[in-house]
Each structure stands twice: as structure tokens, then as C-alpha cells.
Motif scaffolding. Structure first.
Motif, mmCIF file in Angstrom:
data_model
loop_
_atom_site.group_PDB
_atom_site.id
_atom_site.type_symbol
_atom_site.label_atom_id
_atom_site.label_comp_id
_atom_site.label_asym_id
_atom_site.label_seq_id
_atom_site.Cartn_x
_atom_site.Cartn_y
_atom_site.Cartn_z
ATOM 1 N N ARG A 343 -54.593 -5.690 23.302
ATOM 2 C CA ARG A 343 -55.416 -6.358 24.285
ATOM 3 C C ARG A 343 -55.520 -7.745 23.647
ATOM 4 O O ARG A 343 -56.096 -8.566 24.447
ATOM 5 N N GLU A 344 -55.333 -7.999 22.331
ATOM 6 C CA GLU A 344 -55.660 -9.235 21.789
ATOM 7 C C GLU A 344 -54.500 -10.198 22.003
ATOM 8 O O GLU A 344 -54.564 -11.173 21.440
ATOM 9 N N LEU A 345 -53.210 -9.448 22.469
ATOM 10 C CA LEU A 345 -51.910 -10.356 22.404
ATOM 11 C C LEU A 345 -52.080 -11.621 23.350
ATOM 12 O O LEU A 345 -51.931 -12.800 22.957
ATOM 13 N N PRO A 346 -52.653 -11.656 25.021
ATOM 14 C CA PRO A 346 -52.703 -12.700 25.597
ATOM 15 C C PRO A 346 -53.540 -13.662 24.918
ATOM 16 O O PRO A 346 -53.404 -14.926 25.102
ATOM 17 N N TYR A 347 -54.680 -13.340 24.460
ATOM 18 C CA TYR A 347 -55.576 -13.869 23.901
ATOM 19 C C TYR A 347 -55.142 -14.845 22.589
ATOM 20 O O TYR A 347 -55.082 -16.032 22.622
ATOM 21 N N PHE A 348 -54.390 -14.233 21.672
ATOM 22 C CA PHE A 348 -53.719 -14.738 20.753
ATOM 23 C C PHE A 348 -52.687 -15.795 20.935
ATOM 24 O O PHE A 348 -52.870 -16.747 20.601
ATOM 25 N N LEU A 349 -52.127 -15.600 22.046
ATOM 26 C CA LEU A 349 -50.985 -16.367 22.483
ATOM 27 C C LEU A 349 -51.596 -17.715 23.265
ATOM 28 O O LEU A 349 -51.194 -18.797 22.957
ATOM 29 N N GLU A 350 -52.631 -17.683 23.851
ATOM 30 C CA GLU A 350 -53.305 -18.807 24.496
ATOM 31 C C GLU A 350 -54.068 -19.520 23.367
ATOM 32 O O GLU A 350 -53.987 -20.653 23.520
ATOM 33 N N ASP A 351 -54.410 -18.785 22.517
ATOM 34 C CA ASP A 351 -55.166 -19.644 21.238
ATOM 35 C C ASP A 351 -54.126 -20.480 20.490
ATOM 36 O O ASP A 351 -54.213 -21.573 20.124
ATOM 37 N N VAL A 352 -52.990 -20.008 20.242
ATOM 38 C CA VAL A 352 -51.512 -20.458 19.749
ATOM 39 C C VAL A 352 -51.126 -21.807 20.844
ATOM 40 O O VAL A 352 -50.896 -22.770 20.149
ATOM 41 N N ALA A 353 -51.241 -21.528 21.909
ATOM 42 C CA ALA A 353 -50.908 -22.668 22.586
ATOM 43 C C ALA A 353 -51.922 -23.736 22.714
ATOM 44 O O ALA A 353 -51.266 -25.015 22.602
ATOM 45 N N ILE A 354 -53.097 -23.551 22.482
ATOM 46 C CA ILE A 354 -54.152 -24.517 22.190
ATOM 47 C C ILE A 354 -53.820 -25.469 20.965
ATOM 48 O O ILE A 354 -53.922 -26.627 21.100
ATOM 49 N N ALA A 355 -53.811 -24.836 19.927
ATOM 50 C CA ALA A 355 -53.259 -25.178 18.576
ATOM 51 C C ALA A 355 -52.137 -26.139 18.756
ATOM 52 O O ALA A 355 -51.901 -27.102 18.231
ATOM 53 N N ARG A 356 -51.035 -25.666 19.669
ATOM 54 C CA ARG A 356 -49.905 -26.336 19.377
ATOM 55 C C ARG A 356 -50.056 -27.704 20.217
ATOM 56 O O ARG A 356 -49.369 -28.882 19.896
ATOM 57 N N ARG A 357 -50.793 -27.529 21.411
ATOM 58 C CA ARG A 357 -50.894 -28.988 22.140
ATOM 59 C C ARG A 357 -51.614 -29.772 21.200
ATOM 60 O O ARG A 357 -51.342 -31.038 21.506
ATOM 61 N N ALA A 358 -52.630 -29.180 20.646
ATOM 62 C CA ALA A 358 -53.266 -30.168 19.786
ATOM 63 C C ALA A 358 -52.447 -30.945 18.766
ATOM 64 O O ALA A 358 -52.546 -32.016 18.232
ATOM 65 N N TYR A 359 -51.570 -30.069 18.229
ATOM 66 C CA TYR A 359 -50.568 -30.696 17.104
ATOM 67 C C TYR A 359 -49.666 -31.770 17.719
ATOM 68 O O TYR A 359 -49.643 -32.989 17.180
ATOM 69 N N GLU A 360 -49.367 -31.420 19.103
ATOM 70 C CA GLU A 360 -48.512 -32.401 19.852
ATOM 71 C C GLU A 360 -49.168 -33.685 19.992
ATOM 72 O O GLU A 360 -48.747 -34.943 20.043
ATOM 73 N N GLU A 361 -50.517 -33.383 20.449
ATOM 74 C CA GLU A 361 -51.389 -34.842 20.713
ATOM 75 C C GLU A 361 -51.441 -35.549 19.398
ATOM 76 O O GLU A 361 -51.439 -36.693 19.323
ATOM 77 N N ARG A 362 -51.576 -34.711 18.178
ATOM 78 C CA ARG A 362 -51.687 -35.290 17.029
ATOM 79 C C ARG A 362 -50.762 -36.252 16.689
ATOM 80 O O ARG A 362 -50.531 -37.327 15.880
#
Ligand code: PEP
Ligand code: MN
Length: 379
Positions: A343-362
Motif C-alpha cells: 500500500r506504500e508503493l503509490p505513495y513511494f512513487l509519488e514521493d520519488v516524483a516530487i524529488a525528481r522534479r525538484a532535482y530537475e528544477e535545481r
């Protein structure tokens, strides 16, 4: 020194033979040819070792078929980044692109236990748009009486289920060359329903004979885990062993260092090294938060330390995440206490996507400032 030849060189052609003749007659120089067969073109590179300081760069550049010449430093000849070196930092495998600019999540079982658990895991991955996973069949264990993995007997159903649920790449540790042959055989038997990324675990980072054997095959890319008690330089040299034998489809995995300075985590999390590896080498970098952190401890907001560490790796530019999940962690035969629940899989993937977007912004941010600074300097 590396001679990069024009794409799609005919290795039976006269020019090629003349070039090889010339190179093999150079005094105190050995030449090794490396071919990279891509979907669009075949690249040929010739590695010259020995007394290369005696060679003139321009003379070498004017040889037939030679497009570019790179003088490499002693360190990480094949995988390193060298001056004037714009060789690729990526590779293709089974339809996926792995590079220093991509991100793939490999969520899955630390160790395969039952076909039911494998199927539940793979179905969940497909439901959440995932095409990669981890599945351990050969487990190196500290205690000789612990479960060592099902070995080759589980491979056929793991591969068939991967095919059924659209999994394109499974990261799977091998601890002996015979395991590579077993994987190849099971893939053949089942009609190649999936791809495999061979994993060399932290206990085998300096198993040089294994590295040479795995480096001599080019069918499967390799995830090399950093050795947990050796220097970064030693682990990067271990990766270079794979490449020097011919396989340069290598991903470097950070998985924490063994020291009680990391307490209460299982290992001392070393994800600050993501950009270091990207700077020194052309390898994509993987982070393994499960084996680094090793517990399901949470912060005061309820965020798992495993998640926080994952994000630290991604926001610094990691290209792959290897993470333990299990449909019933209490029943897992290996590493249940660190496994995330489905049940943590979709949460984990969304969290990863947030961090990836932040990296791309950086990345965009530094580029914007760099161009402003360049304009100022030019003014
Ligand atoms: C694993 O990924 O299953 C594993 C055993 O990792 P490591 O070799 O980093 O301990
Ligand atoms: Mn494990």
C-alpha cells in the motif's frame, strides 16, 4: 588512449585492417577493440595501453577511420570522464534507457520466496506503471544456516510472471559465474519474457574473478554495489574491472557503509556521493535506501527514514532506486523488517516524483545563473 572510430565501421574492410596492422606494430603498445552495438549504429573504440605517452595525438587522429582521440588518465580508463571526452553516459537495455540523466525505480522482493508473492508484487508494479523490479534468487547470507535463496529453481516462474506483468528488467544478484549461465538458460527456456540486470553485491565488490567473468559477457548490464568497507576509489576500480573486460553497461550502486557511526541505521548512508560518482565517471548511479537504512523507523511527520534517504539520493541526481517491498513483510524470508508494504508503493512513487522534479528544477536553476554569470563576465 582511446581511438573512437567513425560509426558503423566495417571490421572486414581494408581500411580497418590497415589501421589494426599499424596499431599492432607500434612499439610497447597493446590494442584492445571494443564494439558497442546500438539500435541505430555500431560504435567501435580501440583502447591503447602501454607507452601511450610516446604517441602523438594528431598523428593518431589522422589515421584512417579515426574520428576522435581521447587521452585518458590512469584512473578508470573506460568508465571515467576524461578531458575532452564526450563519450556517452548512457546505454539501452531491453527498450529502456539508463543514463546519468534518467531515473528508474526497481521496487521488489529482496528474496523470492513464493510464486504467489512474486505475482502479487509484479501485479502491483504493473498497476502503478512500473517496468523494473528487484528479485533475489541467490542470496549471500552472513549466517550459513539462513535461507540462501531458491536459486535456479525459481527462475522460470519469476521470468514468466515478469513477462505476464510487463516487467522489462529485473535486478538479480549473482554470486558465482554459474548463476549467469543458469539465468541465461532459464531465459531461453521461457522465451525471453524479460531482461535481467546482474547485480554484484557489496560482499563481492572485490571478487575480481567474478568481476572478470561478468565483465566478459555483454548480454546483461551490471549493477555493481559499492563495497561496504573499502574506499570509493577501490569500488570504482571494481566497476572498471567489468568495463575493462568488455561490459561497460555498468550502474554503480550506493548502499551505505558498515560502521557504527551510522547507528541507528543498518549502514552509514552515503548518498552524498551520488554527484561525486557522476563527476568522476560516466556511470548512472543507483541508491539502495533499504540496505543503507535497514529499518522502518519514521520521523516525527511519519515519513520513513528509508523514504527520506531515497529523496536525498534523488534530489542529488540519482538515476536508479533499488528498494525492498514485500506483500507480507512478516512472512519474508530475508529482510522483512526493512521491507515497504504494497500500500506504500503509490505513495513511494509519488514521493520519488516530487524529488525528481525538484532535482530537475535545481538543474534549470544553476543553468540560468551560469548563463547570467557568463553574460556578466563577457560584458
Ligand atoms: C541486495 O540488494 O539484496 C543486497 C544483498 O545488497 P548488498 O549487496 O548491498 O548488501
Ligand atoms: Mn536484503
Amino acid at each position: 588512449m582511446i581511438l573512437i572510430l567513425a560509426p558503423n565501421v566495417d571490421q572486414r574492410g581494408d581500411d580497418y585492417n590497415r589501421l589494426i596492422d599499424h596499431l599492432t606494430n607500434l612499439p610497447n603498445i597493446q590494442a584492445r577493440v571494443h564494439q558497442e552495438v546500438g539500435t541505430l549504429q555500431t560504435l567501435t573504440e580501440i583502447y591503447l595501453v602501454g607507452d601511450t605517452l610516446a604517441l602523438n595525438l594528431h598523428d593518431m587522429e589522422s589515421l584512417p577511420l579515426v574520428e576522435r582521440v581521447v587521452r585518458v588518465s590512469e584512473e578508470y580508463r573506460v568508465l571515467g570522464r576524461h578531458k575532452g571526452d564526450n563519450r556517452s553516459t548512457s546505454f539501452e537495455y531491453n527498450g529502456l534507457h539508463f543514463g546519468q540523466d534518467t531515473l528508474h525505480v526497481f521496487a521488489g522482493l529482496c528474496a523470492v520466496d513464493t510464486p504467489e508473492h512474486v505475482e502479487i508484487m509484479m501485479r502491483a508494479l504493473q498497476e502503478h506503471g512500473q517496468v523494473c523490479t528487484r528479485m533475489g534468487a541467490y542470496k549471500p547470507r552472513t549466517n550459513p544456516y539462513s535461507f540462501q535463496g531458491h536459486g535456479k529453481s525459481c527462475l522460470p516462474y519469476v521470468f514468466e510472471l515478469a513477462g505476464k506483468y510487463g516487467i522489462k528488467v529485473i535486478a538479480m544478484e549473482v554470486t558465482h559465474e554459474t548463476h549467469v549461465a543458469e539465468i541465461r538458460e532459464a531465459l531461453q527456456q521461457t522465451g525471453h519474457p524479460t531482461g535481467i540486470m546482474l547485480q554484484i553485491g557489496t560482499r563481492n565488490t572485490q571478487n575480481f574473478e567474478l568481476l572478470k567473468k561478468v565483465g566478459r559477457q555483454q548480454d546483461f548490464p551490471v549493477l555493481l554495489k559499492r563495497g561496504f568497507g573499502i574506499t570509493l576509489e577501490e569500488s570504482l576500480n571494481a566497476a572498471e574491472y567489468l568495463a575493462s573486460e568488455g561490459n561497460r553497461k555498468v550502474i554503480f550502486g550506493l548502499r551505505g557503509m558498515k560502521t557504527n557511526m551510522g547507528d541507528p541505521h543498518r549502514n552509514f548512508v552515503d548518498f552524498a556521493h551520488v554527484p561525486v560518482i557522476k563527476r568522476l565517471t560516466r556511470m548512472p548511479v543507483c541508491v539502495d535506501p533499504s540496505h543503507s537504512v535497514g529499518t522502518r523507523a519514521i520521523d516525527p511527520n511519519g515519513i520513513l527514514d528509508i523514504s527520506n534517504s531515497t529523496i536525498q539520493g534523488i534530489i542529488a541526481g540519482a538515476n536508479m532506486v533499488l528498494v525492498d517491498f514485500h506483500p507480507a513483510p512478516s512472512k519474508a524470508l530475508v529482510d522483512g523488517p526493512q521491507a515497504l508494504q504494497l500500500r506504500e508503493l503509490p505513495y513511494f512513487l509519488e514521493d520519488v516524483a516530487i524529488a525528481r522534479r525538484a532535482y530537475e528544477e535545481r538543474v534549470k536553476l544553476i543553468k540560468r545563473y551560469q548563463s547570467e554569470w557568463a553574460t556578466e563576465e563577457g560584458a
